[in-house]
Write a protein that holds these residues in place. Structure first.
Motif, mmCIF file in Angstrom:
data_model
loop_
_atom_site.group_PDB
_atom_site.id
_atom_site.type_symbol
_atom_site.label_atom_id
_atom_site.label_comp_id
_atom_site.label_asym_id
_atom_site.label_seq_id
_atom_site.Cartn_x
_atom_site.Cartn_y
_atom_site.Cartn_z
ATOM 1 N N CYS A 12 1.002 -0.973 -0.038
ATOM 2 C CA CYS A 12 -0.024 0.384 0.300
ATOM 3 C C CYS A 12 0.691 0.999 0.071
ATOM 4 O O CYS A 12 0.697 2.074 0.383
ATOM 5 C CB CYS A 12 -1.122 -0.377 1.383
ATOM 6 S SG CYS A 12 -1.960 -1.302 1.448
ATOM 7 N N CYS A 23 -4.487 -3.792 -0.568
ATOM 8 C CA CYS A 23 -4.080 -3.179 -1.759
ATOM 9 C C CYS A 23 -3.916 -4.382 -2.463
ATOM 10 O O CYS A 23 -3.346 -4.370 -3.904
ATOM 11 C CB CYS A 23 -2.718 -2.320 -1.334
ATOM 12 S SG CYS A 23 -2.906 -1.479 -0.326
ATOM 13 N N LYS A 24 -4.636 -5.894 -2.268
ATOM 14 C CA LYS A 24 -3.725 -6.853 -3.086
ATOM 15 C C LYS A 24 -5.313 -6.964 -4.159
ATOM 16 O O LYS A 24 -6.304 -6.779 -3.892
ATOM 17 C CB LYS A 24 -3.584 -8.265 -2.721
ATOM 18 C CG LYS A 24 -2.429 -8.414 -1.561
ATOM 19 C CD LYS A 24 -2.584 -9.531 -0.705
ATOM 20 C CE LYS A 24 -2.489 -10.773 -1.837
ATOM 21 N NZ LYS A 24 -0.828 -10.593 -2.437
ATOM 22 N N LYS A 25 -4.405 -7.177 -5.431
ATOM 23 C CA LYS A 25 -5.952 -7.211 -6.458
ATOM 24 C C LYS A 25 -6.769 -8.358 -5.637
ATOM 25 O O LYS A 25 -7.816 -9.166 -6.971
ATOM 26 C CB LYS A 25 -5.093 -7.410 -7.943
ATOM 27 C CG LYS A 25 -4.958 -6.090 -7.803
ATOM 28 C CD LYS A 25 -4.232 -6.365 -9.186
ATOM 29 C CE LYS A 25 -3.815 -4.413 -9.986
ATOM 30 N NZ LYS A 25 -2.873 -5.154 -11.459
ATOM 31 N N THR A 26 -6.150 -9.628 -5.652
ATOM 32 C CA THR A 26 -6.566 -10.365 -5.596
ATOM 33 C C THR A 26 -7.032 -11.070 -4.241
ATOM 34 O O THR A 26 -5.530 -11.802 -3.707
ATOM 35 C CB THR A 26 -6.351 -12.425 -5.927
ATOM 36 O OG1 THR A 26 -4.557 -12.161 -5.860
ATOM 37 C CG2 THR A 26 -6.560 -11.896 -7.764
ATOM 38 N N VAL A 69 -14.625 -1.109 -1.323
ATOM 39 C CA VAL A 69 -13.841 -0.597 -2.869
ATOM 40 C C VAL A 69 -13.317 1.021 -3.116
ATOM 41 O O VAL A 69 -14.594 1.612 -3.880
ATOM 42 C CB VAL A 69 -14.225 -1.636 -3.846
ATOM 43 C CG1 VAL A 69 -12.980 -2.084 -5.095
ATOM 44 C CG2 VAL A 69 -14.391 -3.230 -3.324
ATOM 45 N N SER A 72 -13.611 2.620 -7.596
ATOM 46 C CA SER A 72 -14.149 2.343 -8.536
ATOM 47 C C SER A 72 -14.556 3.061 -9.080
ATOM 48 O O SER A 72 -16.606 2.442 -9.881
ATOM 49 C CB SER A 72 -14.986 1.327 -7.563
ATOM 50 O OG SER A 72 -15.917 1.540 -6.341
#
Length: 765
Positions: A12, A23-26, A69, A72
């Motif tokens: 982050c 801050c991870k995408k998955t 989120v 977005s």
């Protein structure tokens, strides 16, 4: 995030000041534990990763968390659906589909006076598979009874085999107390050394047999030192659960997968008492007792049905012992060797020899016996269950299931309606005991099933779920006329389920008096199709759906227009209504052609003379037509042309009507070509008007090898001698009341309307 947390924050470093939770995408999200501070909770959160079954506890069957989120946007064009959702609870086993947009969720305010609506809502469905979760099963079943000292253990190697040469594969119970824990996050089981190597064992013990009741004790044992089970559940299939009288220390809820058949029960522990199954230890088990009432009409204790058919623990199918190893129930005859004083020694020897001499069929393996049973009718299959204990459940493993109302219900008995209801219930009971997952054929012959629509549809869906190859659905009434009357399609109440249109395993389909949409069929590998009591508007479009079709039967249908084309080898048309009085065929591979019904124009565009094997022609209904569509001269010409088109058939069967009219065509000798028929079958009344046709046909069969006369019953009033019935006189007594007189006049008018050749006279005497 509230109601849950990410296991890792991730990088982050790009953010200054307000640092995100993750801050991870998955991200990997885990549930919070009960007792989490209120400012971190939302409704239905914080279950500790444990979700109950809906039937078990609806209040704890829902778990939720809320995530915000960033970056977005706040409109439905910028917000994107989540992707690649995976559910682990715990370990693999769940497969999640893509997010589907549904109606936005609505929320009620705290004062319950206002509703707010979400911007977008998606549904993601995850399904569980035992085979994806683990390579081997996880539980097994053992059996015992009070009348037999033998305990039937779990089958050896049910969930794996104990390798004594490899250290560390399991733990000896003698040293289990000194085994250190393997860590909180280790999901690999650390099992106690057993012959079955299963994590869970369910033991079913028939404890007591009373006059009107019987009692069972169920014990669940955990052999895993690494895992406990909170809010566990057990699903048991047994035919006597409909008469469960009392349950001790377990909760119970009936499950009805087949409508009103109550043979499946869900059991789970009582909260704060035994809903927690501890790790493998002296306290790592839970148990309860069940009291059943005997019901001879549905369950008989002496038939050895005291043991369950199937058991599931936490959704996983448990391995059952083989049926031939079940403990003998007290209906076996005593051993002759224990009572030698009852018979002379020679008699004992003779009887023992006969017992020891096992017949050859009984020595065959079960798979061969089931194959033999598949050639018997369902009624004969049921009879074999009385042969011995081994045969008792074999009939339910047959891959050919056929339910015919005519074999069980007499249409002329007073309790006909109740018999039909019992028959439908019988069909449900049968399919609920079928253990196999794939069947070859499934047949239902049940006329006019009004009032049974839902149950019949469930039976059809059962056959589809078993990947059936041959499906027969005959709902035509046994009292209805095959043709000649107006079809009443509004009376049809059964509609094919949607799943059948794309069933790829289906090879043969027969549907009589059943509603379906021909346009919905996909290009499935259907090879045999039979349709009856239906209106086909565009049969050519229907046949294009089945490129592999080899056999086509059309029975008692109404055909608006007919052009049959394709690689079909067999065509059968019986008693169909064709408004245009014509039919075209483009069948280069035709081998068998059978037609019976009204005389029409036949146009064979293409026929392979070499392949044609059998032709059957029957026009007997023309005798019943008061006003024939064709004169005898026209009919003779049409049938002569038809015989010429099919002259290469090796076997030819013709009716008496054809024999009568072919001599009446313009020039029968020149019009009728020589046929290559080797086997000629004449269905004849042996009426003098047929003799010329018989002679004419024989003269044009130079290759004839066999001639068969099938003599039919003589026609009572041949047309050449006129109609015998000319006048009917009815006499009514003077004392007859007005209502019966009106009925008499109405009956006379109805009789007069049946024919213009009969005079009906009504007298007042």
């Amino acid at each position: 995030m509230v109601g849950g947390q990410a296991t890792e924050q991730g990088d982050c470093s790009k953010f200054k000041g307000n640092i995100p939770h993750c801050c991870k995408k998955t991200p990997a999200i885990v549930d919070l534990l009960p007792g989490t501070p209120y400012n971190q909770q939302i409704s239905n959160c914080c279950r500790g990763g444990v979700i109950s079954a809906w039937a078990q506890d609806p209040a704890t069957a829902i778990s939720s968390f809320q995530i915000s989120v960033g970056q977005s946007g706040t409109t439905n064009t910028t917000v994107r659906a989540p992707r690649n959702i995976t559910l682990k609870a715990p370990g693999p086993g769940y497969t999640c589909g893509p997010a589907k947009l549904v109606k936005p969720s609505k929320f009620i305010s705290a004062d319950k006076r206002r509703k707010t609506q979400a911007l977008l809502t998606w549904n993601i469905t995850c399904t569980y598979s035992q085979f994806l979760a683990r390579k081997t099963p996880t539980c097994c079943v053992s059996l015992s009874s009070f009348y037999n000292e033998t305990i039937i253990p779990c089958p050896t190697c049910s969930c794996g085999c104990h390798n004594s040469s490899q250290a560390g594969t399991c733990v000896d119970p003698k040293i289990a107390s000194v085994v250190p824990p393997s860590g909180k996050n280790n999901l690999e089981p650390l099992l106690q050394c057993t012959q079955h190597m299963c994590t869970i064992r369910v033991h079913w013990h028939v404890k007591t047999n009373y006059k009107e009741y019987w009692r069972v004790k169920v014990a669940i044992t955990n052999f895993n030192y690494n895992m406990n089970y909170s809010q566990w559940n057990l699903v048991v299939q047994h035919p006597n659960f409909d008469n469960l009288t009392q349950l001790f220390s377990f909760n119970y809820k009936p499950l009805n997968p087949y409508a009103n058949i109550n043979d499946t029960a869900m059991l789970w522990g009582i909260k704060f008492y035994n809903d927690f199954l501890s790790q493998a230890s002296p306290v790592g088990n839970v148990q309860s007792e069940l009291l059943f009432q005997k019901n001879p009409s549905e369950f008989t204790f002496e038939k050895e049905w005291a043991f369950p058919r199937r058991i599931y623990f936490n959704g996983d199918n448990c391995i059952m012992p083989p049926p031939d190893s079940y403990p003998w129930l007290p209906n076996a005859s005593p051993n002759l060797a224990t009572s030698p004083f009852l018979f002379p020694s020679s008699e004992i020897s003779r009887r023992m020899d006969s017992i020891n001499q096992q017949d050859r069929i009984s020595s065959l393996p079960d798979v061969v016996l089931v194959m033999i049973l598949s050639f018997l009718s369902l009624k004969d299959n049921i009879k074999t269950s009385a042969l011995s204990k081994r045969w008792r459940n074999l009939c339910y493993e047959t891959r050919n299931i056929s339910f015919k109302e005519s074999e069980y219900v007499d249409h002329f008995v007073s309790d006909y309606v109740s018999k039909r209801t019992s028959f439908v219930q019988y069909m449900f009971n049968w399919v609920s005991r079928v253990p196999i997952q794939v069947i070859e054929s499934f047949e239902i012959c049940f006329g006019y099933p009004v009032g049974f629509e839902a149950k019949i549809k469930s039976l059809i869906e059962f056959s589809i779920s078993r990947q059936v190859k041959k499906l027969v659905l005959d709902f035509s009434s046994p009292f209805s006329s095959h043709t000649r009357d107006e079809y009443r399609y509004d009376d049809f109440v059964i509609e094919l389920p949607a799943l059948i249109y794309g069933l790829q395993t289906l090879e043969s389909l027969k549907i009589y008096a059943c509603l379906f949409d021909p346009s919905r069929f996909a290009n499935i590998g259907l090879k045999k199709l039979s349709i009856g009591w239906f209106r086909l508007k565009n049969i050519e479009s229907l046949l294009s759906k089945f490129p592999l079709l080899e056999s086509l039967s059309i029975i008692s249908c109404s055909l608006d227009e007919i052009m049959i084309a394709g690689q079909i080898r067999e065509v059968i048309i019986e008693n169909c209504i064709m408004p245009y009085m014509s039919c075209s065929f483009n069948l280069p591979n035709i081998e068998i052609f059978k037609y019976s019904g009204d005389l029409i124009f036949f146009d064979f565009v293409k026929v392979n003379m070499i392949l044609l094997k059998e032709v059957y022609l029957e026009f007997g209904v023309e005798y019943n037509n008061d006003e024939p569509s064709f004169s005898t001269e026209e009919a003779g010409g049409i049938l002569s042309h038809l015989l010429n088109d099919l002259r290469s058939s090796r076997t030819l069967t013709v009716c008496s009507y054809l024999l009568e009219v072919i001599p009446d065509c313009n020039d029968p000798v020149d019009m009728l070509c020589d046929v290559k028929t080797q086997n000629l079958v004449l269905e004849t009344h042996l009426h003098p008007e047929e003799f010329m046709g018989i002679r004419l046909l024989l003269e044009h069969c130079p290759n004839l090898e066999s001639l068969t006369f099938e003599v039919l019953s003589p026609r009572p009033f041949p047309p050449a001698h006129g109609y015998a019935l000319e006048r009917v006189e009815l006499y009514m007594p003077t004392w007859l009341k007005e209502t019966p007189k009106q009925w008499a006049h109405y009956g006379a008018a109805m009789l007069q309307s049946t024919s213009n050749r009969v005079q009906v006279i009504l007298h007042n005497s």
